[in-house]
Motif scaffolding. Structure first.
Motif, PDB file in Angstrom:
ATOM      1  N   UNK A   1      -7.392   8.987  -1.480  1.00  0.00           N
ATOM      2  CA  UNK A   1      -6.932   8.500  -0.176  1.00  0.00           C
ATOM      3  C   UNK A   1      -6.490   9.704   0.639  1.00  0.00           C
ATOM      4  N   UNK A   2      -6.469   9.529   1.940  1.00  0.00           N
ATOM      5  CA  UNK A   2      -6.071  10.608   2.831  1.00  0.00           C
ATOM      6  C   UNK A   2      -4.560  10.772   2.808  1.00  0.00           C
ATOM      7  N   UNK A   3      -4.096  11.966   3.088  1.00  0.00           N
ATOM      8  CA  UNK A   3      -2.661  12.220   3.148  1.00  0.00           C
ATOM      9  C   UNK A   3      -2.051  11.489   4.335  1.00  0.00           C
ATOM     10  N   UNK A   4      -0.778  11.137   4.209  1.00  0.00           N
ATOM     11  CA  UNK A   4      -0.074  10.439   5.280  1.00  0.00           C
ATOM     12  C   UNK A   4       0.189  11.402   6.438  1.00  0.00           C
ATOM     13  N   UNK A   5       0.493  10.870   7.630  1.00  0.00           N
ATOM     14  CA  UNK A   5       0.819  11.761   8.770  1.00  0.00           C
ATOM     15  C   UNK A   5       1.985  12.691   8.466  1.00  0.00           C
ATOM     16  N   UNK A   6       3.004  12.196   7.693  1.00  0.00           N
ATOM     17  CA  UNK A   6       4.141  13.053   7.349  1.00  0.00           C
ATOM     18  C   UNK A   6       3.701  14.211   6.463  1.00  0.00           C
ATOM     19  N   UNK A   7       2.845  13.911   5.463  1.00  0.00           N
ATOM     20  CA  UNK A   7       2.354  14.972   4.583  1.00  0.00           C
ATOM     21  C   UNK A   7       1.495  15.965   5.359  1.00  0.00           C
ATOM     22  N   UNK A   8       0.668  15.441   6.267  1.00  0.00           N
ATOM     23  CA  UNK A   8      -0.171  16.330   7.062  1.00  0.00           C
ATOM     24  C   UNK A   8       0.678  17.229   7.949  1.00  0.00           C
ATOM     25  N   UNK A   9       1.759  16.689   8.522  1.00  0.00           N
ATOM     26  CA  UNK A   9       2.629  17.501   9.372  1.00  0.00           C
ATOM     27  C   UNK A   9       3.286  18.624   8.572  1.00  0.00           C
ATOM     28  N   UNK A  10       3.624  18.328   7.306  1.00  0.00           N
ATOM     29  CA  UNK A  10       4.190  19.374   6.457  1.00  0.00           C
ATOM     30  C   UNK A  10       3.182  20.505   6.249  1.00  0.00           C
ATOM     31  N   UNK A  11       1.940  20.131   5.974  1.00  0.00           N
ATOM     32  CA  UNK A  11       0.915  21.154   5.759  1.00  0.00           C
ATOM     33  C   UNK A  11       0.682  21.944   7.046  1.00  0.00           C
ATOM     34  N   UNK A  12       0.712  21.259   8.196  1.00  0.00           N
ATOM     35  CA  UNK A  12       0.552  21.965   9.478  1.00  0.00           C
ATOM     36  C   UNK A  12       1.691  22.967   9.667  1.00  0.00           C
TER      37      UNK A  12
END
Length: 694
Positions: A422-433
């Motif tokens: 599954x794709x990462x959540x928006x919160x997880x993506x923001x952390x990676x950004x």
């Protein structure tokens, strides 16, 4: 009313067979019915009185010529009327009193149950743990309903079972680990059906009897209700049940009471669950912020790029819940990507890994400059390094790639690889950004630092070479002056040339110091040692024994003031040799420096000679007014360029040896010193700072 009048008339006319007890019972029943029908007693009494008055009038007409019979007849009639009215009133009053008593009992019961609800609500809002709260709740329910057992079960949605959490005292044979499946026992039945259950005798039903006999004492009377949280969607929390040792019919009021408690328990449990979720989210956010702060601090405090990037790849994996990560850097030709740092990859594979721009998720992210997420994309992408690795392809399913950008310039990308489909959540993506931005800043800062360091090294080499050449040129000039000095026959000219050679060689020694040290600064004691060496070689007469002491002084002088200070110290030492030691055969010259509290630096040259002809304390408006020679004029003009002052004085001090007085316990020897001193403000060189790129 017609019934009342007829009954009274029948009793009056049947004198011989009148049944007063039946009449009284009839009117008492009528009085009771008045209350039930919500009719007024006084209206019935008034109507009965009207009938009695009309009957009295008729009897007076009938017996108007027989007074004796009239009195007897009216007496009997009024007696029956009074008895009927009293019975009617008594029946009415009895029911009213019963209702008042029942209402009073109901009020007391409601007040008592309200207090019980307040106690249970207090347990829910207290700081005690959940199990203690439920135990207290079960105890209050059992006391309020006067039952022997109250049990509270919780429902496990994953295992689909009920687990006993609290009772008011009695425990089943399995203790607090007593578990029921859905539809098993009366608690399982209530949980499965989702509705209350009232049973007079639970032992009479085989399905319910199994749970009722699970306790040391079998219970018969039963009331069980589901604990349901009514939110956006109904959710079963558990079951609450009460049982009595004997058969019992529980009332609707008792069921309502337990329903209210079930609602309180459901809200309490849901609030606890939401609190745990919120608390967990808060702890996770605090951890994330602390990690980001730590990474930012490391970036700001070190220029070790490998260390910073390794921390970023590690923390990006831990905070996003993935298994592997990799930071790619774009080569200078901007055609291929190579690995700068990684977590969870094979080091040998990562060292040789290269991806073309536009190929694989990483290459396409660098090409577009936008983040991308995909699931199982490497199966159809032959350029993906996971495609040819069966070990990775069996474990990795989703990937997130974020470009590393600084001022719209793409430096590379960071990729996060996860085993989840599954794709990462928006919160997880923001952390990676966020980590991508940190990595981009670290890479850019490292590049800027290397460029700056290389530039500074080049300038330093050039400046040292310049100082070296200046030193050589000055040495040449000093050599020419020395040749001229040896050729002249005039002693005055020879003396002047010697002083000039000393000054030139002092400057040459200073440039030699700057050619071997930091090109931008030098220590005071290092400058003094260079000057003392030159002056001792050029100016000290061979017949005199002069010792020199340079005290340790770590004060650093900027390059702008180094040459000026070297000339000033040279002139003060020269004056001490030529004038201070003119009439003595041996002596001591001490050079020391120190920083004063007002930010000024003081440099002193002390000698044990006879002293100057006069003292100089203040620098005049016109330097020439105080000049006794070229040396003092040079000192005054040069120190004036640094915003300082020069003074010359005589002072008695304890004998100085390497900057300290004699040892303790020995008598101090007082010596007269000639002190030439300069004071000037110290302007420190500001250290370069490296700002973080945004």
């Amino acid at each position: 009313m017609k019934n009342d009048a007829w009954q009274l008339f029948q009793a009056f006319t049947n004198v011989e067979c009148v049944d007063e007890a039946a009449l009284t019972a009839h009117f008492e029943r009528e009085g009771s019915e008045l209350v039930k029908r919500d009719e007024k007693l006084d209206i019935r009494l008034q109507e009965l009185q009207k009938f009695a008055s009309a009957t009295t009038t008729e009897l007076q007409h009938i017996f108007h010529d027989r007074p004796g019979e009239l009195v007897s007849t009216l007496g009997r009639f009024h007696q029956l009327h009074s008895s009927s009215a009293l019975a009617l009133t008594r029946g009415y009053q009895h029911v009213v009193e019963q209702q008042a008593l029942k209402s009073n009992n109901l009020t007391q019961e409601l007040e008592h149950r309200l207090l019980a609800l307040q106690r249970i609500n207090g347990f829910s809002n207290s700081a005690m743990d959940l199990d203690q709260t439920l135990e207290n709740t079960a105890q209050v329910i059992a006391e309020e309903l006067d039952v022997e057992l109250c049990s509270i079960f919780f429902y496990d949605e994953l295992q689909r079972v009920l687990t006993l959490r609290a009772t008011n005292g009695p425990r089943p044979l399995g203790g607090m680990h007593f578990i029921l499946r859905l539809s098993e026992g009366y608690s399982g039945w209530v949980a499965d059906k989702g509705r209350p259950l009232l049973v007079n005798d639970a032992l009479s039903d085989p399905n319910f009897a199994s749970e009722a006999r699970a306790y040391s004492t079998p219970y018969q009377g039963l009331m069980a209700l589901p604990i349901i949280f009514f939110g956006t969607a109904e959710r079963l929390i558990g079951v609450i049940s009460v049982q009595s040792s004997k058969p019992r019919e529980f009332t609707r009021d008792e069921m309502n009471f337990v329903e209210v408690i079930a609602g309180i328990v459901a809200i309490n449990i849901e609030n606890g669950r939401l609190y745990e979720q919120t608390d967990e989210q808060l702890r996770r956010k605090v951890h994330e912020l602390a990690t980001i702060h730590r990474v930012s601090y490391i970036i700001a405090s070190t220029l070790n790029l490998n260390e910073v990037l390794q921390i970023i790849t590690t923390q990006a994996v831990h905070l996003s819940g993935a298994e592997r990560s990799c930071i790619f850097e774009l080569d200078p030709d901007r055609r291929r990507l190579h690995v700068l740092a990684h977590y969870g990859l094979n080091p040998e594979q990562a060292a040789h890994l290269q991806i073309g721009v536009g190929q694989c998720c990483a290459g396409r992210t660098v090409q577009t400059g936008r983040p991308s997420m995909a699931v199982d994309c490497f199966h159809a992408d032959e350029h993906c390094f996971i495609h040819d690795d069966p070990t990775l392809s069996s474990e990795i399913h989703s990937v997130l790639c974020v470009p590393l950008k600084v001022k719209q310039k793409v430096l590379g990308c960071i990729c996060i690889y996860s085993s989840h489909r599954h794709l990462l959540s928006p919160e997880q993506m923001q952390l990676v950004v966020t980590f991508a931005n940190e990595a981009a800043i670290a890479i850019e800062n490292a590049r800027l630092y290397e460029e700056t360091r290389h530039g500074l090294e080049l300038k330093s080499v050039l400046l040292r070479e310049l100082h070296h050449r200046v030193k050589n040129n000055l040495a040449t000039v000093a050599g020419i002056l020395s040749l001229q000095r040896r050729r002249t026959k005039s002693s005055d000219v020879r003396r002047i040339l010697s002083e000039s050679v000393n000054r030139v060689q002092g400057l040459a020694a200073t440039h030699d110091l700057l050619a071997h040290e930091d090109v931008s600064e030098a220590r005071v004691d290092d400058i003094a040692r260079k000057i003392v060496g030159v002056a001792n070689a050029n100016l000290s007469p061979p017949e005199k024994r002069i010792s020199y002491q340079v005290e340790t002084c770590p004060i650093v002088i900027p390059s702008r003031a180094v040459t000026i200070l070297a000339l000033v110290i040279n002139e003060m030492v020269s004056n001490a040799i030529k004038h201070g030691m003119a009439d003595v055969t041996r002596g001591t010259i001490i050079i020391r420096g120190f920083e004063e509290g007002d930010g000024n630096v003081a440099i002193q040259v002390l000698d044990t000679g006879k002293g100057p002809s006069k003292e100089h304390e203040e620098q005049p408006e016109t330097p020439g007014e105080l000049s006794d020679g070229l040396g003092l004029s040079l000192i005054q003009n040069l120190i004036g360029d640094l915003g300082g002052r020069f003074s010359l004085r005589r002072e008695a001090l304890p004998r100085l040896t390497n900057g300290s007085t004699d040892k303790q316990g020995e008598e101090e020897e007082i010596v007269e010193y000639t002190i030439s001193e300069v004071r000037f403000p110290l302007v420190r060189r500001s250290r370069p700072t490296y700002a973080l790129s945004s």
